[in-house]
Write a protein that holds these residues in place. Structure first.
Motif, mmCIF file in Angstrom:
data_model
loop_
_atom_site.group_PDB
_atom_site.id
_atom_site.type_symbol
_atom_site.label_atom_id
_atom_site.label_comp_id
_atom_site.label_asym_id
_atom_site.label_seq_id
_atom_site.Cartn_x
_atom_site.Cartn_y
_atom_site.Cartn_z
ATOM 1 N N PRO A 27 -2.436 -8.345 3.063
ATOM 2 C CA PRO A 27 -3.322 -9.142 2.739
ATOM 3 C C PRO A 27 -4.577 -8.478 1.880
ATOM 4 N N VAL A 28 -4.756 -7.361 2.522
ATOM 5 C CA VAL A 28 -5.994 -6.529 1.823
ATOM 6 C C VAL A 28 -5.370 -6.065 0.481
ATOM 7 N N MET A 29 -4.314 -5.560 0.225
ATOM 8 C CA MET A 29 -4.041 -5.222 -0.983
ATOM 9 C C MET A 29 -3.649 -6.114 -1.894
ATOM 10 N N ALA A 30 -3.392 -7.436 -1.573
ATOM 11 C CA ALA A 30 -3.403 -8.562 -2.290
ATOM 12 C C ALA A 30 -4.597 -8.887 -3.015
ATOM 13 N N ALA A 31 -5.956 -8.811 -2.105
ATOM 14 C CA ALA A 31 -7.213 -8.996 -2.429
ATOM 15 C C ALA A 31 -7.623 -8.143 -3.369
ATOM 16 N N VAL A 32 -7.253 -6.772 -3.494
ATOM 17 C CA VAL A 32 -7.941 -5.856 -4.002
ATOM 18 C C VAL A 32 -6.847 -5.359 -5.336
ATOM 19 N N ALA B 108 3.499 6.996 2.768
ATOM 20 C CA ALA B 108 4.558 6.719 3.909
ATOM 21 C C ALA B 108 4.722 7.793 4.787
ATOM 22 N N ALA B 109 4.847 9.148 4.094
ATOM 23 C CA ALA B 109 4.955 10.532 4.840
ATOM 24 C C ALA B 109 3.680 10.894 5.482
ATOM 25 N N GLU B 110 2.579 10.372 4.982
ATOM 26 C CA GLU B 110 1.221 10.866 5.715
ATOM 27 C C GLU B 110 1.203 9.800 6.997
ATOM 28 N N VAL B 111 1.198 8.699 6.664
ATOM 29 C CA VAL B 111 1.168 7.620 7.628
ATOM 30 C C VAL B 111 2.055 7.886 9.028
ATOM 31 N N GLY B 112 3.357 8.128 8.463
ATOM 32 C CA GLY B 112 4.757 8.435 9.328
ATOM 33 C C GLY B 112 4.121 9.615 10.244
ATOM 34 N N THR C 9 6.131 3.885 17.392
ATOM 35 C CA THR C 9 5.655 4.139 15.779
ATOM 36 C C THR C 9 6.281 2.763 14.914
ATOM 37 N N ARG C 10 7.464 2.504 15.326
ATOM 38 C CA ARG C 10 7.929 1.250 14.596
ATOM 39 C C ARG C 10 7.132 0.151 14.472
ATOM 40 N N ALA C 11 6.819 -0.186 15.820
ATOM 41 C CA ALA C 11 5.861 -1.340 16.158
ATOM 42 C C ALA C 11 4.442 -1.070 15.386
ATOM 43 N N ASN C 12 4.127 0.059 15.473
ATOM 44 C CA ASN C 12 2.605 -0.031 14.884
ATOM 45 C C ASN C 12 2.729 0.115 13.240
ATOM 46 N N ALA C 13 3.789 0.678 12.790
ATOM 47 C CA ALA C 13 4.142 0.384 11.319
ATOM 48 C C ALA C 13 4.122 -1.038 11.041
ATOM 49 N N GLN C 14 4.879 -1.874 11.649
ATOM 50 C CA GLN C 14 4.959 -3.225 11.315
ATOM 51 C C GLN C 14 3.536 -4.006 11.682
ATOM 52 N N SER C 15 2.773 -3.572 12.395
ATOM 53 C CA SER C 15 1.594 -4.307 12.687
ATOM 54 C C SER C 15 0.587 -3.874 11.492
ATOM 55 N N MET C 16 0.596 -2.470 11.024
ATOM 56 C CA MET C 16 -0.367 -1.908 10.195
ATOM 57 C C MET C 16 0.157 -2.668 8.692
ATOM 58 N N ARG C 17 1.300 -2.906 8.716
ATOM 59 C CA ARG C 17 1.727 -3.630 7.407
ATOM 60 C C ARG C 17 1.173 -5.216 7.471
ATOM 61 N N ALA C 18 1.290 -5.712 8.343
ATOM 62 C CA ALA C 18 0.868 -7.043 8.807
ATOM 63 C C ALA C 18 -0.502 -7.380 8.385
ATOM 64 N N MET C 19 -1.604 -6.224 8.669
ATOM 65 C CA MET C 19 -2.821 -6.140 8.575
ATOM 66 C C MET C 19 -3.112 -5.676 7.015
ATOM 67 N N THR C 20 -2.644 -4.910 6.560
ATOM 68 C CA THR C 20 -3.005 -4.476 5.170
ATOM 69 C C THR C 20 -2.312 -5.092 4.028
ATOM 70 N N LEU D 170 0.887 -1.370 0.058
ATOM 71 C CA LEU D 170 -0.106 0.073 0.103
ATOM 72 C C LEU D 170 0.825 1.362 0.085
ATOM 73 N N LEU D 171 1.911 1.198 0.852
ATOM 74 C CA LEU D 171 2.831 2.574 0.783
ATOM 75 C C LEU D 171 4.383 1.899 1.097
ATOM 76 N N ASP D 172 5.204 2.617 1.139
ATOM 77 C CA ASP D 172 6.547 2.309 1.667
ATOM 78 C C ASP D 172 6.629 2.015 3.041
ATOM 79 N N TRP D 173 6.448 1.194 3.685
ATOM 80 C CA TRP D 173 6.402 0.671 5.111
ATOM 81 C C TRP D 173 7.533 1.046 5.846
#
Length: 365
Positions: free
Chosen positions: A96-101, A117-121, A83-94, A11-14
């Motif tokens: 599979p969604v990107m693969a599906a769509v 990445a800048a927005e999420v960061g 922040t690093r931990a949450n970026a990691q978790s967000m990637r793990a959750m998103t 989805l973005l550059d995690w």
């Protein structure tokens, strides 16, 4: 021999998102090295002490010995680490969604992924100053039902100083809330996958809507953003998704919000249920903390920003969920309430969060 399909673009550059968030996160409260060492040791001790109290007060038990291990995996972090931990978790959750769509979404350019990445960061950096603790069931390397507990040391220190709280009591109180979350996922190991599935369905729809919005005229985009900010200024509860949700997605969000209200409200009730015997100043902590949650004395800009980011909606989850938990316990007791963790069909709907008697009738007859 068939050639495997190429992997969907992220989805973005995690990696960049995590780096940007860590760089932008302000360090928060500081103290001499010895005091910081004592803070870290105190939080670890509080997290360990909280486990027995949570098991006793909730009447819940982990489903498996492996799930029970989730109650012991404690990470004391700074804001950048959060922040690093949450970026990691967000990637793990998103991912599979990107693969599906992937078939419905045009490939993203490297520039677009970096902009995302800048927005999420930036958002993670902003939120990093507001989180005391978090149970993360989706951290890398953690199976469902066996997550990790993150305690954000500078934020705990900052709040206990600002509210003039007894450090030992406050640290245990925070850990009681987060260890209750850990027990929720340990007692219901299906819960992590259930939430990922529901969030994935919502995100699939939101991703497609976002693509459609990206193709819309600039005037239309500006109108959506403007309406969202105006609602926040007027004091309405808004979330960052309000501008792009269709009716079906809004209903799905309401049902996910109902589950989150249960999780947060249950943890809030249980953290106070231990009482003054365990946390001597619990009533003082709760009273002062509620004023802080309500933003008493906060600058007007901070209040509006909190609404735009959906943080007021998060506070409503705590209160609606706590009211549901207390109402159910009045009718069927704590054991009757714990039926909510037995299977996905026993989770309350959005309507039942507002009408606990409806949940009691459906589940207990």
């Amino acid at each position: 021999m068939t050639t495997p399909a190429p992997a969907a673009e992220p989805l973005l550059d995690w990696t960049s998102a995590a780096q940007i968030a860590a760089r932008l996160a302000r360090p928060g409260a500081t103290a001499p090295r010895d005091d910081l060492d004592a803070l870290v040791a105190g939080l670890r001790a509080a997290a360990g002490d909280a486990v027995g109290h949570v098991l006793e007060v909730t009447g819940m038990t982990p489903a498996t010995p492996r799930a029970a291990g989730a109650l012991g995996d404690v990470h004391v972090v700074d804001r950048a680490g959060w922040t690093r931990a949450n970026a990691q978790s967000m990637r793990a959750m998103t991912d599979p969604v990107m693969a599906a769509v992937a078939a419905d979404v045009p490939p993203t350019t490297a520039a677009a992924r970096l902009a995302g990445a800048a927005e999420v960061g930036g958002l993670l950096a902003l939120l990093s100053g507001r989180v005391l603790g978090q149970f993360d069931p989706y951290g890398a390397g953690h199976a469902p039902g066996h997550g990790r507990l993150l305690l954000v040391a500078p934020n705990v220190l900052q709040v206990e100083r600002a509210l003039a709280l007894r450090p030992r009591d406050f640290r245990l109180w925070v850990c009681l809330h987060e260890q209750t979350h850990a027990l929720q996922f340990a007692a219901a190991p299906w819960l992590a996958d259930h939430l990922v599935g529901r969030v994935g369905d919502l995100m699939s729809g939101v991703t497609r809507s976002s693509v459609a919005m990206a193709r819309a005229p600039l005037r239309e985009k500006a109108a959506v953003v403007g309406r969202t900010v105006l609602r926040a200024v007027r004091g309405e509860l808004v979330t960052p998704l309000d501008g792009i949700l269709g009716p079906e997605q809004r209903r799905e969000l309401e049902e996910i919000t109902a589950v989150m209200a249960l999780l947060e409200g249950h943890a809030d009730v249980m953290m106070d249920a231990v009482g003054p015997r365990v946390v001597r100043s619990v009533r003082t902590i709760r009273a002062r903390f509620e004023k802080r949650r309500d933003g008493e004395g906060a600058p007007a800009l901070d209040v509006v920003l909190r609404r735009v980011l959906g943080m007021d909606a998060k506070l409503a989850q705590y209160r609606d969920g706590a009211a549901f938990v207390r109402a159910v316990e009045e009718r069927v007791g704590r054991d009757g309430l714990n039926a909510v963790w037995s299977e996905p069909d026993h989770l309350p709907s959005a309507r039942e969060i507002a009408d606990p008697r409806a949940w009691v009738r459906r589940v207990h007859g």
